[in-house]
Scaffold this active site. Structure first.
Site, mmCIF file in Angstrom:
data_model
loop_
_atom_site.group_PDB
_atom_site.id
_atom_site.type_symbol
_atom_site.label_atom_id
_atom_site.label_comp_id
_atom_site.label_asym_id
_atom_site.label_seq_id
_atom_site.Cartn_x
_atom_site.Cartn_y
_atom_site.Cartn_z
ATOM 1 N N ASP A 87 -2.429 6.297 -5.834
ATOM 2 C CA ASP A 87 -2.603 5.419 -4.690
ATOM 3 C C ASP A 87 -2.832 3.987 -5.165
ATOM 4 O OD1 ASP A 87 -2.993 4.727 -1.955
ATOM 5 O OD2 ASP A 87 -5.161 4.850 -2.243
ATOM 6 N N ASP A 136 0.826 -1.198 0.000
ATOM 7 C CA ASP A 136 0.000 0.000 0.000
ATOM 8 C C ASP A 136 0.865 1.254 0.000
ATOM 9 O OD1 ASP A 136 -2.024 1.845 0.265
ATOM 10 O OD2 ASP A 136 -2.556 1.307 2.313
#
Length: 522
Positions: free
Chosen positions: A400, A199
């Site tokens: 992201d 992430d």
């Protein structure tokens, strides 16, 4: 200089050539699914949008994986020949050249979609849980809401752990989603392989740990037992790294018997609390990092089911990127596969690929862990939209890996949707799906003509989306434009992972830039 015996070179070339041939089918399948009719249209086969029920590993990762395992054996066999037998040796074979000296500073992991057939989660029916598209999209909205709260100007920094109970506040601004991608890394001595969600929107790496003093959710691999690792140690409350936890997690650490206690909570109320520790982390047999700091979770609950924890790739100094900067120089890249039945890769270290186009990645004091980009325009069907550049700059944008659907300012999304709908008017509409309001029924078609979509960033970088990066497919009768509009013109824009599919996305944090190269997974 001593040279390896000719038999060794022969077997190495033979092995690598065989590995390449074994992936030939996968290469040809990916290459024939979509044709570009013109600069304005893609001719898309519906089969290219739908994941297969069978896993097809990436040829690139297969070859690299075979080579890494074989090289370790070869290095051991030739150690007596020369102190560094391959220090200036380059091997060549079809269809590329592999420079061992240059690759010494790189490590590649296989990337798997958490919900696809390549995932151990879907293969292990006893421990897996089904996640619907509606759940994925709703949880994606929760992640985006949390990102917005972190970046809000009125964000306060008063969150802290309660020493006696190690409880968490209701909100801490951290985020996680369910449409995520996973990799496998090793932890401890001896090494234990663990599956982590990776992430770019998180900093702290953590995993569940025995004895699970409060709670551990079900995961695929056995839970990490720190007492079985010879290199594991807890971090004291007085250590500088303990103090840094506040910046990495948004929550001030607690202290228990002089041991630093971390806590992190995500937008969907998932959380992890436990000991802040250090141990050896391994990516490959030759890439091992002693004293890697991470969270050893004793109370873990939420939407992580299956994965052992999370690999944080943000910009904070506790992130994996910063902790391994001495070797990889704060450079990493990944390619997310076109469908969940294929695999991609996550590579650490620079490749000096001249075909990557870079745009500046800015740092924002309101969210210093995020990678900001400067989106300036969008085109649909070859025509740039009339959306003023100020619309994009007012909102700003981050890239992201954990957000699924890209978010745009309301005006920009409205302009895109109108242009896209006009060019798709011959296809029947389908009901909206959660946050996705532009959907089509392709159930009666084998191929469809889809308008191209391009994103334009500063420094002249153009990102021409792959057709699989244009749609989010629930099924052939509900195929939706994979963008959503923000309700507020000042809300942050997000380049989500659907749009990043098939690109080699390169993060060069030391250089302050992010790069894109199409066709990265091939």
């Amino acid at each position: 200089m001593a040279t390896p015996p000719s038999s060794f070179v022969f077997f190495l070339n033979f092995f690598l050539y065989a590995a390449l041939l074994s992936s030939k089918t996968g290469l040809s399948v990916q290459g024939r699914q979509t044709a570009v009719l013109s600069p304005t249209l893609h001719n898309v086969h519906l089969t290219s949008l739908i994941p297969s029920s069978v896993c097809s590993p990436s040829p690139k990762v297969l070859v690299m994986g075979y080579f890494s395992k074989f090289l370790v054996v070869c290095l051991c066999c030739t150690r007596s020949l020369h102190k560094d037998p391959f220090s200036h040796l380059t091997f060549s074979w079809m269809p590329f050249t592999y420079d061992l000296k240059g690759e010494d500073k790189r490590a590649t992991l296989q990337v798997i979609h958490k919900h696809g057939p390549c995932s151990k989660f879907s293969q292990d029916k006893a421990s897996s849980t089904s996640t619907s598209h509606t759940q994925i999209l709703d949880q994606d909205e929760s992640r985006v809401a949390s990102i917005r709260s972190r970046l809000a100007k009125n964000l306060t920094n008063t969150d802290s752990l309660t020493d006696s109970k190690t409880t968490l506040p209701a909100k801490s601004g951290k985020t996680i989603g369910t449409g995520n991608y996973i990799v496998t890394v090793g932890l401890g001595t001896p090494k234990r392989d663990l599956t982590f969600i990776f992430d770019t929107g998180s900093d702290l790496t953590w995993t569940q740990c025995e004895p699970c003093a409060r709670h551990c959710y079900a995961q695929i691999e056995p839970i990490f037992n720190p007492s079985m690792s010879k290199s594991y140690t807890n971090i004291s409350c007085s250590a500088d790294t303990c103090t840094e936890l506040k910046n990495a997690t948004g929550i001030s650490p607690a202290c228990s018997a002089s041991t630093c206690i971390y806590g992190i909570q995500y937008g969907d109320q998932s959380f992890s609390v436990g000991f802040f520790a250090q141990d050896q982390l391994s990516l490959t047999p030759t890439d091992e990092f002693e004293d890697f700091v991470f969270g050893c979770g004793q109370n873990n609950q939420g939407l992580f089911v299956g994965a052992a924890g999370l690999l944080g790739l943000g910009r904070n100094r506790l992130s994996f990127v910063s902790q391994t900067a001495g070797k990889y120089e704060k450079v990493f890249s990944y390619c997310l596969p076109s469908t969940s039945s294929l695999t991609g890769y996550l590579t650490f270290g620079s490749s000096d690929d001249k075909s990557v186009n870079y745009t500046p990645s800015l740092v924002n004091s309101g969210g210093p862990s995020f990678y900001f980009l400067n989106l300036i325009a969008i085109s649909v069907g070859g025509d740039k939209l009339s959306t003023p550049e100020s619309v994009f700059s007012t909102a700003g944008m981050i890239i992201d890996s954990g957000t699924v659907i890209s978010r745009l300012p309301p005006t920009a999304y409205s302009d895109m949707r109108t242009a896209f709908q006009n060019l798709m008017s011959k296809y029947p509409k389908a009901p909206a799906a959660s946050i996705l309001d532009t959907c089509y029924d392709f159930s009666k078609y084998d191929t469809v003509e889809v308008p191209t979509i391009s994103l334009y960033f500063s420094d002249g970088v153009e990102m021409d989306l792959d057709p699989t990066g244009i749609f989010y497919v629930l099924n052939t009768s509900q195929v939706c434009l994979a963008f959503a509009g923000n309700k507020d013109s000042t809300a942050i824009g997000i380049l989500g992972n659907v749009q990043q599919k098939t690109f080699d996305v390169v993060y060069d944090d030391a250089g302050g830039r992010v790069g894109f190269r199409p066709g990265g997974c091939k």
